[in-house]
Scaffold this active site. Sequence first.
Site, PDB file in Angstrom:
ATOM      1  N   SER A   1      18.054  10.901  51.529  1.00 19.70           N
ATOM      2  CA  SER A   1      18.572  10.840  52.893  1.00 19.70           C
ATOM      3  C   SER A   1      20.087  11.024  52.900  1.00 19.70           C
ATOM      4  O   SER A   1      20.750  10.939  51.872  1.00 19.70           O
ATOM      5  CB  SER A   1      18.203   9.518  53.552  1.00 19.70           C
ATOM      6  OG  SER A   1      19.147   8.536  53.191  1.00 19.70           O
ATOM      7  N   LYS A   2      20.601  11.239  54.103  1.00 20.41           N
ATOM      8  CA  LYS A   2      22.041  11.458  54.243  1.00 20.41           C
ATOM      9  C   LYS A   2      22.824  10.240  53.776  1.00 20.41           C
ATOM     10  O   LYS A   2      23.948  10.361  53.329  1.00 20.41           O
ATOM     11  CB  LYS A   2      22.371  11.762  55.705  1.00 20.41           C
ATOM     12  CG  LYS A   2      21.768  13.078  56.151  1.00 20.41           C
ATOM     13  CD  LYS A   2      22.347  13.548  57.474  1.00 20.41           C
ATOM     14  CE  LYS A   2      21.846  14.955  57.752  1.00 20.41           C
ATOM     15  NZ  LYS A   2      22.437  15.582  58.909  1.00 20.41           N
ATOM     16  N   ARG A   3      22.233   9.077  53.901  1.00 12.89           N
ATOM     17  CA  ARG A   3      22.949   7.859  53.527  1.00 12.89           C
ATOM     18  C   ARG A   3      22.923   7.584  52.018  1.00 12.89           C
ATOM     19  O   ARG A   3      23.752   6.858  51.506  1.00 12.89           O
ATOM     20  CB  ARG A   3      22.385   6.661  54.280  1.00 12.89           C
ATOM     21  CG  ARG A   3      22.868   6.580  55.715  1.00 12.89           C
ATOM     22  CD  ARG A   3      22.039   5.614  56.530  1.00 12.89           C
ATOM     23  NE  ARG A   3      20.632   5.985  56.540  1.00 12.89           N
ATOM     24  CZ  ARG A   3      20.112   6.925  57.328  1.00 12.89           C
ATOM     25  NH1 ARG A   3      20.874   7.580  58.166  1.00 12.89           N
ATOM     26  NH2 ARG A   3      18.832   7.232  57.275  1.00 12.89           N
ATOM     27  N   ASP A   4      21.936   8.168  51.312  1.00 12.93           N
ATOM     28  CA  ASP A   4      21.793   7.865  49.882  1.00 12.93           C
ATOM     29  C   ASP A   4      23.045   8.153  49.083  1.00 12.93           C
ATOM     30  O   ASP A   4      23.416   7.403  48.190  1.00 12.93           O
ATOM     31  CB  ASP A   4      20.640   8.679  49.274  1.00 12.93           C
ATOM     32  CG  ASP A   4      19.295   8.108  49.689  1.00 12.93           C
ATOM     33  OD1 ASP A   4      19.258   6.901  49.997  1.00 12.93           O
ATOM     34  OD2 ASP A   4      18.312   8.862  49.727  1.00 12.93           O
TER      35      ASP A   4
ATOM     36  N   PRO B   1      26.626  17.248  59.379  1.00 15.04           N
ATOM     37  CA  PRO B   1      26.833  18.064  58.183  1.00 15.04           C
ATOM     38  C   PRO B   1      25.497  18.559  57.639  1.00 15.04           C
ATOM     39  O   PRO B   1      24.449  18.005  57.954  1.00 15.04           O
ATOM     40  CB  PRO B   1      27.490  17.092  57.213  1.00 15.04           C
ATOM     41  CG  PRO B   1      27.019  15.746  57.650  1.00 15.04           C
ATOM     42  CD  PRO B   1      26.850  15.813  59.125  1.00 15.04           C
TER      43      PRO B   1
END
Length: 506
Positions: A263-266, A17
């Site tokens: 980040s994408k995980r945040d 994404p």
Amino acid sequence: MSERTVRVRFAPSPTGPLHIGGVRTALYNYLFARKHGGKMILRIEDTDQTRFVKGAEEYIMDAFDWCGIDFDESLVKGGDYGPYRQSDRKELYAKYAQQLIDNNKAYYAFDSPEELNELRAKSESEGGVFTYSSANRDDLNNSENIGIDAAKAKIESGEPFVIRFKMPKNQELAMTDIVRGDVLVNTSTLDDKILFKSDGMPTYHMANIVDDHLMEISHVIRGEEWLPSMPLHIMLYKAFEWEAPEFAHLPLLLKPKGNGKLSKRDGDKLGFPVFPTQWVNAEGEKSMGYREEGYFPQAFLNMLALLGWNPGTEQEIFTMDDLIQSFSLERVNKSGARFDPEKAKWFNHQYMLETNNADIAEEYSLILDKKNINYDKELLVKIIGLVKERANFVNDLWEQSYFFFEAPTEYDAKTVKKRWKEHTPAMMQDLLEVIKSIDDFSSANTEKLIKAWIEEKELSMGQVMNAFRLSIVGAGKGPHMFDIIEIIGKQETLNRISKAIDTIKR
Ligand code: GLU
């Protein structure tokens, strides 16, 4: 600014994404193109087949459709400079690599991954870092060392090879970045990057430069993570004797707290979206999206515009036209921009206040329909006008307005404890009688008559109004009480007060 026609591009790799940092990069490109009457291009950079993720390309296009960034040339729109996906341009890169070889700007290299790993390990054990560069290329397994004829013989015999850029030794390279200013690099500090891989595909660097040239890109506006590639890219333009575009590297988006890149995980960790729209990965795991969280696309873009750019004034709310007018790369900040999830909500709230109640009603009615709630369209618009100041999202409206559509089925325990005293039922019974006698049930009239009764009986305004609200809303919240009862009507008001008298237990 150079005299070239402005042509800019957003060039995502379909590896998953799109991070909101990517959307911001696209937005700045878009604003710049629109401001200068130029063209905005979407190019899919999918030369790294190992990182390809199914659905990512569709995701990217859908996300831009949602937020309203439109491209002049793309896979969908077409254009005179296509194809707009690098894997569809595969054939054309080889000849440019050959051109560099012929002009002694690049060379064939045969070092196997194992050999290179060994060299890396050796350097590491000596406390250094291995780089393939002008300092050691003459000792390695390549055409610079063994000669072009021997190299060609190897290639003919089927030996795998890559093509590396021959980074010149000890040249002072002066470059200008529109955001960062002048940058000076000595080419001896740069390595001989691979331009063409053994699988016959160009690397990012090669394809990116060839395409930017062929697509006549005038300005490369991209994330700061690509700043270290700028010297190589400029050296490639020089090697081809092509005019280089101007460069602008945008600051990073930082985490809300502490340092480091967002980040994408945040997002999922901290409870806010980092993607424009929801993403579902191959395992079926969902990551939140701004669209699904109920953001207005314009609020989302307005928020992103100010993460890394400042207009030089206190203005925070911008229409797209305002942004196009005000935007300039010179006002892009050098330092990273801290992402603030609360501020994102604030932006949506501002758009909520600005948006026409009838338009909000259209969206809210979808939620009401799902709940099988009946409503009158005109009243709905009125209700939205009364409660939207308490909502950040259309999705919040139910919580702020359910009592217009249905009687409370329970009463908030804390409010009961605080507002429903021993004498309250008798007081509510008297209020019931007062209300029964009112014919004109407009907000202004009920307010006048009920307040007059409170004064005449020397009751406490607070006690009456709080218990009244609890009876009608089931909690201690909501807009002006007399506006609420005007909308629900006299009979419903009487029913709710009776029910409260019968059911609220202290
Ligand atoms: N494909 C690169 C990316 O994924 C593009 C970098 C650039 O704009 O040059 O970000």
